[in-house]
Design an enzyme around this catalytic site. Structure first.
Site, PDB file in Angstrom:
ATOM      1  N   ARG A   1      -7.198-100.824 -17.186  1.00 41.35           N
ATOM      2  CA  ARG A   1      -6.976-102.084 -17.900  1.00 41.35           C
ATOM      3  C   ARG A   1      -8.255-102.472 -18.639  1.00 41.35           C
ATOM      4  O   ARG A   1      -9.358-102.394 -18.091  1.00 41.35           O
ATOM      5  CB  ARG A   1      -6.582-103.184 -16.909  1.00 41.35           C
ATOM      6  CG  ARG A   1      -6.232-104.517 -17.560  1.00 41.35           C
ATOM      7  CD  ARG A   1      -5.902-105.569 -16.511  1.00 41.35           C
ATOM      8  NE  ARG A   1      -5.760-106.892 -17.103  1.00 41.35           N
ATOM      9  CZ  ARG A   1      -6.002-108.031 -16.461  1.00 41.35           C
ATOM     10  NH1 ARG A   1      -6.392-108.000 -15.191  1.00 41.35           N
ATOM     11  NH2 ARG A   1      -5.854-109.189 -17.061  1.00 41.35           N
TER      12      ARG A   1
ATOM     13  N   TYR B   1      -9.816-105.620 -21.101  1.00 43.50           N
ATOM     14  CA  TYR B   1      -9.504-106.976 -21.533  1.00 43.50           C
ATOM     15  C   TYR B   1     -10.770-107.784 -21.736  1.00 43.50           C
ATOM     16  O   TYR B   1     -11.874-107.376 -21.351  1.00 43.50           O
ATOM     17  CB  TYR B   1      -8.581-107.684 -20.538  1.00 43.50           C
ATOM     18  CG  TYR B   1      -9.037-107.683 -19.087  1.00 43.50           C
ATOM     19  CD1 TYR B   1      -9.495-108.845 -18.472  1.00 43.50           C
ATOM     20  CD2 TYR B   1      -8.978-106.520 -18.318  1.00 43.50           C
ATOM     21  CE1 TYR B   1      -9.888-108.849 -17.138  1.00 43.50           C
ATOM     22  CE2 TYR B   1      -9.361-106.515 -16.986  1.00 43.50           C
ATOM     23  CZ  TYR B   1      -9.822-107.685 -16.408  1.00 43.50           C
ATOM     24  OH  TYR B   1     -10.215-107.684 -15.086  1.00 43.50           O
TER      25      TYR B   1
ATOM     26  N   ASP C   1     -12.643-111.028 -20.730  1.00 41.98           N
ATOM     27  CA  ASP C   1     -12.619-111.962 -19.611  1.00 41.98           C
ATOM     28  C   ASP C   1     -13.251-113.294 -20.013  1.00 41.98           C
ATOM     29  O   ASP C   1     -13.786-113.454 -21.115  1.00 41.98           O
ATOM     30  CB  ASP C   1     -13.358-111.347 -18.418  1.00 41.98           C
ATOM     31  CG  ASP C   1     -12.985-112.007 -17.097  1.00 41.98           C
ATOM     32  OD1 ASP C   1     -11.872-112.561 -16.992  1.00 41.98           O
ATOM     33  OD2 ASP C   1     -13.804-111.981 -16.167  1.00 41.98           O
TER      34      ASP C   1
ATOM     35  N   GLU D   1     -14.202-106.552 -20.079  1.00 41.76           N
ATOM     36  CA  GLU D   1     -13.998-106.118 -18.693  1.00 41.76           C
ATOM     37  C   GLU D   1     -13.113-104.880 -18.671  1.00 41.76           C
ATOM     38  O   GLU D   1     -12.128-104.778 -19.404  1.00 41.76           O
ATOM     39  CB  GLU D   1     -13.379-107.230 -17.849  1.00 41.76           C
ATOM     40  CG  GLU D   1     -13.183-106.820 -16.396  1.00 41.76           C
ATOM     41  CD  GLU D   1     -13.094-108.000 -15.427  1.00 41.76           C
ATOM     42  OE1 GLU D   1     -12.820-107.761 -14.246  1.00 41.76           O
ATOM     43  OE2 GLU D   1     -13.307-109.150 -15.858  1.00 41.76           O
TER      44      GLU D   1
END
Length: 489
Positions: free
Chosen positions: A69, A71, A73, A79
């Protein structure tokens, strides 16, 4: 022990999981500099960093084809959360692949900035504290059985986790910070970057109080069978052997607790006071008060746990997870590190443990230049150690010169950049994402649920994180392939 372990790695006699699902979440510090001039705010740089991601996926929170994953943050920190891994070296490869992936994004962001006439280089730091004392995390996740109470497990784990910084800290020069909630510690070298930024032992909060262990019930698996132990206290590590020791020692302690292998009760009287004191004691000898009224030093606590772990390896039944051979490597480094602390001769680990590597580097520059510890040049070295750009970050320079011991290989890490772990549920997610990417199929994915959105919604839920095979996933991919023409229109 003659009984065979289950596919989850749980031995029916001891109850220990020797094959355990685990993962690491890493937040990166970010800045953009042109010489000594800061060009953009972190949120502005982050937009450039994630622009290609948003352009392709219409989101800055995605799963990528290696099943991890990626993304943005809170606080504009990129992150990266590794996919589910079930062995130590597999996890190290997955974590290091994250560094490669976000660095590539930074290089692409620099090119985009240059096209718009904005000079400067994008810096991503794998550390835990910025220049004004804000902290960001490197969180570990370990699957445990549902019947385990996380609060009870946390109490058993706490003395180990609080003292673990001795063997796996990232190290930093600690400057007095009047803006922080700290206790007014003087200038000095700390073995941990994270120790000053946790405020509770066990809690369901993550940002408000920053506990050592988070107890939110989010297993990302069958909630009737599993829990997820979320460890927040660890430092972000650069050296592969330090990652191996941090995670490998924790795996061994979890196994011993599950098997009730006789670890003594060493619960500390004050967790937070102790973790701060240990961070400033490179000898590990400061006496810490225990709840039973006795005292032990951090070094003594680690030695007790290590001695039990060494005996546990003789009883440990191998599964398809982390092998006994890998665990023997962990124990070898653990023992040498404790010996180094005991004797204060760190030459036997000064190419393997981050805080020792960095301190050696800082000491050399400090002596050569007759510098005070508060000299900005030392602060720059401290920070540049964590720059993930190959050839620019000090860690990568040292590693390229053969001054850092490797645990894995560049080949294995680069493979993990594009390929999901093959032995866990991540393999299935990776297959789905690669098929969707190739066919242009619109999919919605999280840790458990995988949905093809058209022509008719098709949902597959994968609640067993240990299984890399599933007939429903085969059918889902076949469905996408059968409707390939639909996605091209």
């Amino acid at each position: 022990m003659s009984a065979e372990v289950t596919h989850t790695g749980q031995h029916p006699e001891t109850g220990a999981l020797t094959r355990r699902i685990m993962g690491v979440e890493t937040e990166y510090g970010i800045t953009c500099m042109d010489g000594e001039v800061r060009r953009l705010r972190p949120d502005e740089i982050a937009k450039y960093l994630f622009r290609p991601v948003v352009d392709k996926y219409s989101s800055s929170n995605i799963f990528i084809p290696n099943a991890s994953r990626l993304y943005l943050d809170v606080g504009s920190h990129p992150e990266y959360a590794t996919a589910e891994c079930d062995s130590l070296t597999q996890l190290i490869n997955a974590e290091k692949a994250g560094d490669v992936i976000v660095n590539r994004m930074a290089v692409e962001a620099e090119a985009a900035l240059a096209r718009e006439g904005i000079g400067g280089q994008v810096y991503l730091f794998k550390n835990n504290v910025d220049s004004i004392g804000n902290s960001y995390g490197c969180h570990e996740n370990y699957l445990v059985r549902r019947e385990v109470s996380l609060k009870a497990l946390g109490r058993r784990l706490m003395p180990f986790l609080i003292t673990r910084q001795l063997i796996s800290g990232a190290g930093m020069i600690q400057h007095p910070n009047p803006m922080s909630k700290g206790e007014g510690f003087p200038l000095g070298y700390c073995i941990s970057q994270r120790a000053d930024h946790v405020w509770e032992g066990v809690s369901s909060a993550t940002t408000r109080s920053r506990p050592i262990i988070n107890t939110r019930d989010e297993p990302h698996a069958d909630s009737h069978r599993y829990r997820r132990l979320h460890v927040i206290v660890g430092d972000a590590n650069m050296a592969e052997p330090t990652i191996a020791l941090k995670v490998g020692s924790t795996l061994l302690v979890l196994e011993m607790i599950e098997a009730d292998f006789g670890l003594p009760d060493m619960e500390l009287s004050n967790d937070i006071e102790s973790i701060r004191e240990i961070a400033r004691d490179q000898t590990g000898r400061i006496p810490l008060k225990l709840k039973d009224g006795t005292t032990r030093s951090a070094l003594e606590i680690q030695q007790v746990v290590f001695d039990h772990a060494r005996r546990w390896l003789d009883h440990r039944v191998e599964s398809r997870g982390t092998s006994n051979e890998e665990m023997a490597r962990v124990l070898d480094l653990w023992g040498r590190m404790l010996s180094a602390i005991e004797t204060q001769d760190f030459s036997q680990v000064d190419q393997e443990i981050d805080w020792v590597i960095k301190k050696k580097l800082l000491d050399r520059y400090q002596t050569r230049g007759n510098l005070g510890l508060d000299d900005p040049r030392l602060a720059q070295i401290d920070l540049t150690y964590h720059d993930i750009r190959p050839g620019r970050g000090l860690f990568s320079v040292l590693q390229n010169r053969g001054m850092i011991t490797r645990w894995t290989t560049d080949e294995a890490i680069n493979h993990a950049v594009d390929h999901a772990p093959e032995t866990t549920r991540a393999h299935l997610r990776g297959r789905i994402l690669k098929a969707a990417d190739k066919l242009g199929a619109p999919v919605t994915v999280d840790w458990m649920r995988h949905k093809v959105n058209r022509p008719d919604p098709q949902l597959v839920e994968l609640s067993d994180p240990f299984s890399p095979v599933d007939a429903e996933v085969d059918a889902l991919i076949a469905y996408m392939e059968a409707h390939a023409e639909t996605y091209r229109t």
